[in-house]
Design a protein around this motif. Structure first.
Motif: not given
Length: 164
Positions: A128, A151, A153, A158, A161-162, A164
């Motif tokens: 990440r 990318d 994500a 989950e 994911r938001g 990074g």
């Protein structure tokens, strides 16, 4: 991929049933590509593990020799510029179906994979923070074909994911 198995499935090992779902989804997805006239190579890794070392950081899948040779041959003539990632999560496992696609040659490589996010937390943090995800399809002698994605994500759990 569905995140929960349909009712009536066997009560066997959840990891095994999750993996079988990925393999089944891969076969169905490959058939869809073939129906559109594409070449679709389905891979069947014997192992799948997150790696973070000086040599490789990402997801490492080990392929049987003949499948690796088919993949190596395809990558000589194709430029895989598109990717679709199908992800399912259980409490202990992330399952992925990665479809690497070359629209110009109408060729797709389908790579099923899995990893344990709990034991791979530091590797996931490295991925990440680096901001790129590398998928290494290799054979036992350490030759590999690498797919790189900026990318990360779609490949992450989950919960990661938001932000990074």
């Amino acid at each position: 991929m569905s995140e929960n198995p349909p009712d009536g499935t066997s009560s066997g090992d959840p990891a095994q049933s999750g993996w079988q779902s990925v393999i089944d989804d891969m076969a169905a997805t490959a058939d869809e590509y073939r129906e559109r006239g594409w070449t679709a190579l389905e891979l069947h890794p014997g192992d799948s593990v997150l790696v973070d070392s000086e040599r490789r950081t990402g997801l490492d899948v080990v392929l049987p020799g003949p499948e690796y040779e088919d993949l190596e041959s395809l990558t000589e003539d194709c430029a895989f510029v598109d990717v679709d990632v199908f992800r399912a999560e259980t409490a202990n496992m992330i399952y992925l179906l990665v479809v690497e696609a070359d629209p110009d040659s109408e060729t797709a490589v389908l790579v099923p994979a899995y990893y344990d996010p709990g034991s791979g937390q530091s590797k996931l943090e490295s991925i990440r923070s680096d901001g790129d995800f590398r998928l290494f399809c290799r054979r036992l002698d350490d030759d590999y074909v690498e797919f790189a994605h900026d990318d990360v994500a779609p490949f992450l759990p989950e919960a990661m994911r938001g932000d990074g």
